[in-house]
Scaffold this active site. Structure first.
Site, PDB file in Angstrom:
ATOM      1  N   CYS A 139      38.937   7.478 -28.211  1.00  0.00           N
ATOM      2  CA  CYS A 139      38.441   7.413 -27.076  1.00  0.00           C
ATOM      3  C   CYS A 139      36.670   6.998 -26.628  1.00  0.00           C
ATOM      4  O   CYS A 139      36.160   6.177 -26.964  1.00  0.00           O
ATOM      5  CB  CYS A 139      39.759   7.261 -26.081  1.00  0.00           C
ATOM      6  SG  CYS A 139      39.839   6.346 -24.724  1.00  0.00           S
ATOM      7  N   HIS A 146      43.956   6.832 -29.133  1.00  0.00           N
ATOM      8  CA  HIS A 146      43.912   8.693 -28.986  1.00  0.00           C
ATOM      9  C   HIS A 146      45.592   9.081 -29.572  1.00  0.00           C
ATOM     10  O   HIS A 146      46.286   9.230 -28.872  1.00  0.00           O
ATOM     11  CB  HIS A 146      44.937   8.757 -27.554  1.00  0.00           C
ATOM     12  CG  HIS A 146      43.985   8.707 -25.839  1.00  0.00           C
ATOM     13  ND1 HIS A 146      43.328  10.032 -25.431  1.00  0.00           N
ATOM     14  CD2 HIS A 146      43.655   7.618 -25.650  1.00  0.00           C
ATOM     15  CE1 HIS A 146      42.569   9.557 -24.632  1.00  0.00           C
ATOM     16  NE2 HIS A 146      42.546   8.162 -23.991  1.00  0.00           N
ATOM     17  N   GLU A 181      45.739  11.876 -30.425  1.00  0.00           N
ATOM     18  CA  GLU A 181      46.470  13.411 -30.180  1.00  0.00           C
ATOM     19  C   GLU A 181      48.123  13.269 -29.587  1.00  0.00           C
ATOM     20  O   GLU A 181      48.335  14.135 -29.285  1.00  0.00           O
ATOM     21  CB  GLU A 181      45.093  14.269 -29.074  1.00  0.00           C
ATOM     22  CG  GLU A 181      44.738  13.801 -27.838  1.00  0.00           C
ATOM     23  CD  GLU A 181      44.152  12.453 -27.910  1.00  0.00           C
ATOM     24  OE1 GLU A 181      44.088  12.385 -26.720  1.00  0.00           O
ATOM     25  OE2 GLU A 181      43.870  12.038 -28.347  1.00  0.00           O
TER      26      GLU A 181
END
Length: 229
Positions: free
Chosen positions: A111, A210, A212
């Site tokens: 990001c 993202h 994660e």
């Protein structure tokens, strides 16, 4: 075999924890979990220290998500929607980015990390995507990930062991002018650049989404594998 040391940059923000209310160096724990599961040793990097020395102690680097970059770094005035600018974090991460690229350190930008990479190499940013694409799907609500499909290049698709992807998005900015030395490796259906890699680097790539936020973490595994090499 020893776990490769993977540095992950972090926020410095006011935070409440146990009995305390004070500035803290913090990072969503999902980053730590993904690096550990991929076989790396995660180390959280606050915006402090000497970048070249720090890069020399790492086997890999993640520049994590966060607030907006100071638009002055790419020659623009701030838009009304640009926010959470932390110039001390810009200073630290731009220095670390330069040191990592010079050292050939395996790198993953997430990001904000993609935006740091593009601006550090001379590119610019769209400061508010709804003004560009006419919708808010890239960042649907505060603290809420959106899900948008992205079209992957063959190389990036190989990391994900498949074709296109519908990852978690939370960004209101994105690449406008692509920096020299970067190759686009993913786009969303509205044309926004969603991933890039550094041309000629062994492993230096960044995604606007993202990873994660998802249980599966092929990008983290790819980074740790590159760090082992």
């Amino acid at each position: 075999m020893a776990r490769p040391v993977i540095g992950v940059t972090c926020y410095v923000e006011p935070a409440r924890f146990t009995v305390w209310d004070m500035p803290a160096a913090l990072l969503p724990y999902m980053y730590v979990e993904h690096v550990e599961r991929a076989g790396g040793q995660p180390v959280i990097l606050p915006p402090a220290g000497e970048p070249a020395e720090l890069a020399g102690r790492l086997d890999g680097l993640i520049i994590a998500g966060g607030g907006d970059i100071d638009p002055a770094r790419y020659g623009s005035a701030p838009a009304p929607q640009t926010g959470y600018v932390r110039k001390f974090r810009d200073d630290a991460e731009f220095g670390l980015m330069a040191a990592a690229l010079e050292a050939g350190l395996p790198f993953l930008g997430i990001c904000r990390g993609l935006q740091v990479l593009n601006v550090a190499l001379g590119g610019t940013l769209h400061q508010h995507l709804p003004d560009v694409v006419g919708h808010t799907d890239h960042s649907p609500a505060p603290g809420t990930f959106g899900r948008l499909p992205v079209r992957l290049s063959p190389g990036l698709a190989k990391i994900y062991d498949g074709g296109d992807l519908t990852p978690a998005h939370y960004h209101h900015q994105a690449i406008d002018r692509l920096a020299d030395g970067l190759e686009v490796t993913a786009r969303s259906d509205d044309g926004i650049i969603e991933a890039v890699e550094v041309t000629g680097a062994a492993f230096a790539l960044a995604v606007q989404w993202h990873p994660e936020a998802d249980e599966d973490g092929p990008l983290f595994h790819a980074l740790v594998a590159a760090a082992r090499r």
